[in-house]
Design an enzyme around this catalytic site. Structure first.
Site, PDB file in Angstrom:
ATOM      1  CG  ASP A 150      -1.979  -1.052   1.199  1.00  0.00           C
ATOM      2  OD1 ASP A 150      -2.346  -1.473   0.091  1.00  0.00           O
ATOM      3  OD2 ASP A 150      -2.455  -1.467   2.277  1.00  0.00           O
ATOM      4  CG  ASP A 164      -6.835  -1.590  -1.446  1.00  0.00           C
ATOM      5  OD1 ASP A 164      -7.029  -2.817  -1.571  1.00  0.00           O
ATOM      6  OD2 ASP A 164      -5.966  -1.107  -0.704  1.00  0.00           O
TER       7      ASP A 164
END
Length: 208
Positions: A150, A164
């Site tokens: 991330d 995501d």
């Protein structure tokens, strides 16, 4: 021209309406262009996710976030063992199984695909889920327990990635289509089967 006899013995002319035949199995199958659209969206989403993760892993320092738009958007590299937005960090194997199940279920439901918006939504869902699932197997510690990369950070929001974004966008699009009553076959709920052609369906030529 000879008259046609109906089931009750009444004469029917060629101009009289006749009952429509139920759709054949070929008509129920998703058209080639829609499958190509789904696959194309999935491939683009997956490639964008994996390429940005590879760049972030090599170019960003986890201890030194980079500001892109002031404090509104920062690049902050993290390795997330959980789901999207760092949810369920202690259930990595379960998340891996769920992601795989989502991909298989999406491919199964795609057999009924007759809608362009649904093709885009399912493509985003498959591409995003597959992007994070890849991290589970190729990144440390691997074996379905790998940590997802991330690197996108917004104020007061967990750090996330492109996969995501794709999954969330797909979920919002699916919710919108459900709210509008548009099924995966392109038909609106409450409309007769002969009320219109499904969105994205291939046109047929009725001329002999």
């Amino acid at each position: 021209m000879p008259e046609l006899q109906g089931s009750a013995g009444a004469a029917l002319t060629p101009e009289d309406p006749v009952d429509q035949q139920p759709p054949t199995p070929q008509q129920k199958r998703p058209s080639g262009p829609l499958i190509a659209l789904l696959v194309g969206v999935a491939v683009v989403a997956y490639a964008l996710d994996q390429s940005t993760k590879a760049w972030a892993s090599s170019a960003l320092d986890p201890l030194r976030p980079k500001q892109v738009v002031g404090s509104l958007l920062q690049l902050h590299l993290t390795n997330n063992p959980g789901a999207a937005f760092s949810i369920a960090t202690n259930a990595t194997w379960l998340l891996t199984i769920i992601a795989a199940a989502v991909i298989v279920a999406t491919i199964f439901f795609a057999r009924r695909l007759r809608s362009r918006p649904w093709a885009c939504a399912l493509g985003l869902l498959i591409g995003g889920a597959l992007g994070n699932l890849t991290d589970r197997f190729v990144r440390d510690p691997g074996g379905g327990r790998g940590h997802v990369v991330d690197f996108l950070e917004l104020p007061h929001w967990p750090i996330f990635n492109v996969a995501d974004c794709c999954v969330v966008t797909a979920a919002c699009l699916i919710a919108l289509l459900a709210f509008l009553g548009i099924g995966i076959d392109g038909r609106r709920m409450g409309r007769d089967d002969d009320g219109g052609q499904p969105d994205g369906a291939a046109e047929t030529d009725d001329r002999g």
